[in-house]
Design a protein around this motif. Structure first.
Motif, PDB file in Angstrom:
ATOM      1  N   LEU A  79       0.826  -1.209   0.000  1.00  0.00           N
ATOM      2  CA  LEU A  79       0.000   0.000   0.000  1.00  0.00           C
ATOM      3  C   LEU A  79       0.858   1.256   0.000  1.00  0.00           C
ATOM      4  O   LEU A  79       0.606   2.204  -0.762  1.00  0.00           O
ATOM      5  CB  LEU A  79      -0.926  -0.017   1.210  1.00  0.00           C
ATOM      6  CG  LEU A  79      -1.889   1.169   1.353  1.00  0.00           C
ATOM      7  CD1 LEU A  79      -2.854   1.208   0.188  1.00  0.00           C
ATOM      8  CD2 LEU A  79      -2.655   1.083   2.668  1.00  0.00           C
ATOM      9  N   LEU A  80       1.884   1.291   0.812  1.00  0.00           N
ATOM     10  CA  LEU A  80       2.731   2.482   0.906  1.00  0.00           C
ATOM     11  C   LEU A  80       3.520   2.716  -0.380  1.00  0.00           C
ATOM     12  O   LEU A  80       3.574   3.839  -0.900  1.00  0.00           O
ATOM     13  CB  LEU A  80       3.692   2.344   2.093  1.00  0.00           C
ATOM     14  CG  LEU A  80       3.068   2.340   3.486  1.00  0.00           C
ATOM     15  CD1 LEU A  80       4.136   2.115   4.550  1.00  0.00           C
ATOM     16  CD2 LEU A  80       2.319   3.636   3.749  1.00  0.00           C
ATOM     17  N   ILE A  81       4.117   1.667  -0.914  1.00  0.00           N
ATOM     18  CA  ILE A  81       4.913   1.828  -2.129  1.00  0.00           C
ATOM     19  C   ILE A  81       4.019   2.120  -3.322  1.00  0.00           C
ATOM     20  O   ILE A  81       4.367   2.925  -4.199  1.00  0.00           O
ATOM     21  CB  ILE A  81       5.777   0.579  -2.363  1.00  0.00           C
ATOM     22  CG1 ILE A  81       6.781   0.436  -1.224  1.00  0.00           C
ATOM     23  CG2 ILE A  81       6.500   0.651  -3.705  1.00  0.00           C
ATOM     24  CD1 ILE A  81       7.687  -0.778  -1.339  1.00  0.00           C
ATOM     25  N   ALA A  87       3.112   5.772  -3.164  1.00  0.00           N
ATOM     26  CA  ALA A  87       4.243   6.597  -3.599  1.00  0.00           C
ATOM     27  C   ALA A  87       4.390   6.558  -5.115  1.00  0.00           C
ATOM     28  O   ALA A  87       4.691   7.580  -5.748  1.00  0.00           O
ATOM     29  CB  ALA A  87       5.528   6.114  -2.931  1.00  0.00           C
ATOM     30  N   ALA A  88       4.168   5.407  -5.716  1.00  0.00           N
ATOM     31  CA  ALA A  88       4.248   5.306  -7.176  1.00  0.00           C
ATOM     32  C   ALA A  88       3.168   6.151  -7.842  1.00  0.00           C
ATOM     33  O   ALA A  88       3.413   6.801  -8.871  1.00  0.00           O
ATOM     34  CB  ALA A  88       4.117   3.845  -7.603  1.00  0.00           C
ATOM     35  N   TYR A  89       1.980   6.164  -7.261  1.00  0.00           N
ATOM     36  CA  TYR A  89       0.892   6.976  -7.821  1.00  0.00           C
ATOM     37  C   TYR A  89       1.214   8.468  -7.737  1.00  0.00           C
ATOM     38  O   TYR A  89       0.972   9.224  -8.680  1.00  0.00           O
ATOM     39  CB  TYR A  89      -0.401   6.668  -7.073  1.00  0.00           C
ATOM     40  CG  TYR A  89      -1.555   7.567  -7.444  1.00  0.00           C
ATOM     41  CD1 TYR A  89      -2.258   7.379  -8.631  1.00  0.00           C
ATOM     42  CD2 TYR A  89      -1.936   8.613  -6.610  1.00  0.00           C
ATOM     43  CE1 TYR A  89      -3.306   8.206  -8.975  1.00  0.00           C
ATOM     44  CE2 TYR A  89      -2.983   9.445  -6.943  1.00  0.00           C
ATOM     45  CZ  TYR A  89      -3.669   9.232  -8.129  1.00  0.00           C
ATOM     46  OH  TYR A  89      -4.710  10.071  -8.459  1.00  0.00           O
ATOM     47  N   PRO A 118       0.601  -2.565 -10.442  1.00  0.00           N
ATOM     48  CA  PRO A 118       1.642  -3.609 -10.475  1.00  0.00           C
ATOM     49  C   PRO A 118       2.750  -3.383  -9.455  1.00  0.00           C
ATOM     50  O   PRO A 118       3.260  -4.341  -8.861  1.00  0.00           O
ATOM     51  CB  PRO A 118       2.170  -3.535 -11.915  1.00  0.00           C
ATOM     52  CG  PRO A 118       1.096  -2.887 -12.696  1.00  0.00           C
ATOM     53  CD  PRO A 118       0.443  -1.935 -11.757  1.00  0.00           C
ATOM     54  N   VAL A 119       3.141  -2.129  -9.249  1.00  0.00           N
ATOM     55  CA  VAL A 119       4.196  -1.851  -8.276  1.00  0.00           C
ATOM     56  C   VAL A 119       3.757  -2.268  -6.878  1.00  0.00           C
ATOM     57  O   VAL A 119       4.523  -2.886  -6.126  1.00  0.00           O
ATOM     58  CB  VAL A 119       4.567  -0.363  -8.316  1.00  0.00           C
ATOM     59  CG1 VAL A 119       5.479   0.000  -7.154  1.00  0.00           C
ATOM     60  CG2 VAL A 119       5.249  -0.015  -9.629  1.00  0.00           C
ATOM     61  N   ALA A 120       2.518  -1.952  -6.518  1.00  0.00           N
ATOM     62  CA  ALA A 120       2.017  -2.338  -5.197  1.00  0.00           C
ATOM     63  C   ALA A 120       1.968  -3.855  -5.058  1.00  0.00           C
ATOM     64  O   ALA A 120       2.330  -4.410  -4.008  1.00  0.00           O
ATOM     65  CB  ALA A 120       0.634  -1.732  -4.972  1.00  0.00           C
TER      66      ALA A 120
END
Length: 465
Positions: free
Chosen positions: A409-411, A414-416, A436-438
Motif C-alpha cells: 500500500l505504501l509503495i 508513492a508510485a501513484y 503492479p508496483v504495489a
C-alpha cells in the motif's frame, strides 16, 4: 529488588538470543507505561507560539494554601481560530519560502528586475504543483508533482495539527473528536491559503483553477494534520493497543521494509546518474544560462529526486516505469520511442535490459522483507514474553501478511504520487503504474518476511531446545 511488574530474568546459562529477547521485552514493557507518548519529530524549537501562555498551576499546598490554584495561576491558551491560523500560516510559509526564494533569485539574476508579481506567480504555481495541483498550459497539463516540496509541506502541516491539538488542551486525551476538530480547522485554513495561491497564479496563458487549488489543499491539510493530531491526542496508540499484537508488529515491519527498499532505489538512481555524469553535464550545458540558471536547474532536479527514487524502486521491484506513451523501462526491457526530456536526471535511464550479473539487484526487495521479518519475529517473541505466552506460527504468519499488505500500500501510493503528465503529446505518461508496483512490493516483502521470520523463529527454538 525485583517487583511483580518486572519481566522474567533469563537464567545465566541462557543463549544470547534469549537474553536479547528478554531485554527487548523489558524495553517494550517500559514503553507501554501509562501516560507515555512521544511527540512527532520536529520538536519544540520549530513551533510558533500557538498555545499562548500555558504556565502550570501553582502547587496547592506550597504556602499552606489549601486545595485549588487561583484564577491567575490557571493555564491560559490561545483561542482555537487564532491557534489554527498561526499554525497553518506558519506551515505554509515554511514550505513556500524555499520555492519563492529560489524562483525570485533565478528570475532576478537571469532576466533582471521584472516586478514582484511574476516571480510570486511562478512560485505559487510551483508550490501548488508540489501539493498535486496540476498546472494548465497551452501545450498541455503539467502534473508531475515534485515530491520533495510535497513531503516538506506534509511534515509542516502535520506539525500544525500537533500544535493546534496542544492549543486545545487535548494532548494525550485520546479523544478522536478533538483530533478530528484539530484536523478540520487546519484543513479549512490550508484550503483557504490554497485558494489564495490559485488566485495569485490566475489563468492567463497558464494557470490553475482556484476551486481545484482550494479543495486539493484542504484535503491535503485534512490528511496531514489528521496524522499529527491523532498522534498528539494518543488516538493512534489507543487504536493500536486494541488490535492483536500481530497487526501493529506487522505494520512496523512494513515501515522498515519500505525504508530499506526506498533507500536501495535512491542508491540505484544516484549511482546511475553518477556513472553517466558526462551526459548529465552535457544536458545541463545545453541551457544557455549563467551560474544562477544552472544552480536553479540543479535545485529543480533535487526537488524531483524523490520521484526518481520511487521510479528506481519500481525498477528494482520489476514493473519498471514509463517515460512517455508506449514506453517502458524495466530490468528485462527498455523501450523509449521518443527522445527523453533534456534534464540531467534522465541521464541515468538505462539504454537496454539489465545484464545477467546485475539481476541480483532484483532480490533487494526480498532481502528488505527478510530483514523486516527477522525484526518482526523478535518483536513478537518479546511481546509473548511480556504476556507469558508462546508465540505461535499462526500469529507470525498473520504479522508477515500484514507487513506485506502495508508495504504494498505504501509503495503503491508513492508510485501513484510520483507520476503524471508532462505537457501533451509523447510525454503524457510519466512514472510507474501503481497497481503492479504495489502487487510486486507486497509479494516481495511477504516472501522475504516469511524467510526472515521463519529462520529467526526456528533458530531461536533450536537454541532453546
Amino acid at each position: 529488588m525485583a517487583t511483580r511488574d518486572d519481566p522474567p530474568v533469563p537464567a545465566q546459562s541462557a543463549a544470547p538470543e534469549e537474553l536479547l529477547t528478554a531485554a527487548e521485552a523489558a524495553h517494550l514493557a517500559a514503553r507501554s507505561a501509562p501516560g507515555e507518548s512521544a511527540d512527532m519529530a520536529g520538536g519544540a524549537a520549530d513551533a510558533p507560539a500557538v498555545a499562548g501562555v500555558a504556565g502550570a498551576a501553582a502547587a496547592a499546598g506550597r504556602a499552606g494554601r489549601p486545595g485549588r490554584a487561583s484564577r491567575g495561576d490557571r493555564p491560559r491558551r490561545a483561542p482555537l481560530p487564532l491557534a489554527a491560523a498561526v499554525a497553518t500560516g506558519w506551515a505554509a510559509l515554511l514550505s513556500f519560502t524555499p520555492v519563492a526564494l529560489f524562483v525570485t533569485l533565478l528570475i532576478f539574476v537571469e532576466l533582471g528586475p521584472t516586478g514582484l508579481l511574476d516571480p510570486l506567480r511562478v512560485a505559487a504555481a510551483g508550490w501548488l504543483l508540489g501539493h498535486g495541483v496540476a498546472l494548465q498550459t497551452p501545450e498541455g497539463p503539467i502534473g508531475v508533482a515534485p515530491l520533495a516540496i510535497g513531503a516538506l509541506a506534509a511534515w509542516r502541516v502535520a506539525r500544525a495539527g500537533v500544535h493546534v491539538t496542544r492549543a486545545m488542551g487535548a494532548r494525550h486525551r485520546r479523544s478522536f473528536w478533538h483530533a478530528l476538530l484539530a484536523a478540520v480547522v487546519v484543513a479549512v485554513g490550508y484550503g483557504g491559503l490554497g485558494a489564495l495561491a490559485g488566485f495569485v497564479v490566475g489563468e492567463q496563458d497558464w494557470g490553475v483553477s482556484v476551486v481545484v487549488a482550494g479543495v486539493t489543499l484542504a484535503g491535503f491539510g485534512l490528511l496531514a494534520a489528521g496524522c499529527g493530531s491523532l498522534h498528539a491526542t494518543g488516538v493512534w496508540r489507543m487504536w493500536l493497543a486494541r488490535l492483536p499484537a500481530a497487526v501493529p508488529a506487522g505494520a512496523r515491519a512494513a515501515v522498515v521494509a519500505v525504508a530499506v527498499v526506498f533507500a536501495s532505489g535512491a542508491v540505484l538512481a544516484g549511482a546511475a546518474i553518477a556513472v553517466d555524469w558526462r551526459e548529465a553535464g552535457d544536458m545541463l550545458a545545453v541551457y544557455q544560462t549563467g551560474v544562477a540558471g544552472q544552480a536553479g536547474l540543479t535545485l529543480m532536479c533535487l526537488a524531483f529526486a524523490p520521484n526518481l527514487m520511487v521510479w528506481a524502486t519500481a525498477y528494482l521491484l520489476g514493473p519498471g516505469f514509463a517515460i512517455g506513451s508506449d514506453t517502458v523501462v524495466r530490468s528485462s526491457e527498455v523501450t523509449a520511442a521518443q527522445p527523453l526530456p533534456p534534464l540531467p536526471v534522465f541521464a541515468g535511464v538505462p539504454d537496454g535490459p539489465l545484464p545477467t550479473l546485475g539481476a541480483v539487484l532484483l532480490v533487494v526487495p526480498v532481502i528488505a522483507g527478510a530483514l523486516a521479518g527477522r525484526g518482526l519475529a523478535r518483536r513478537l517473541r518479546a511481546a509473548a514474553l511480556i504476556r507469558r505466552i508462546r508465540a505461535g506460527w499462526g500469529q507470525l504468519l498473520t504479522a508477515v501478511v500484514v507487513a506485506g499488505a502495508v508495504a504494498g500500500l505504501l509503495i503503491g501510493a508513492a508510485a501513484y504520487l510520483s507520476g503524471g503528465p508532462l505537457l501533451s503529446g509523447a510525454l503524457t505518461t510519466l512514472g510507474p503504474d501503481p497497481l503492479p508496483v504495489a502487487g510486486f512490493a507486497a509479494a516481495s516483502v511477504t516472501v522475504g518476511g516469511l524467510i526472515g521470520a521463519g529462520a529467526s523463529t526456528a533458530l531461536s527454538r533450536r537454541r532453546r531446545a
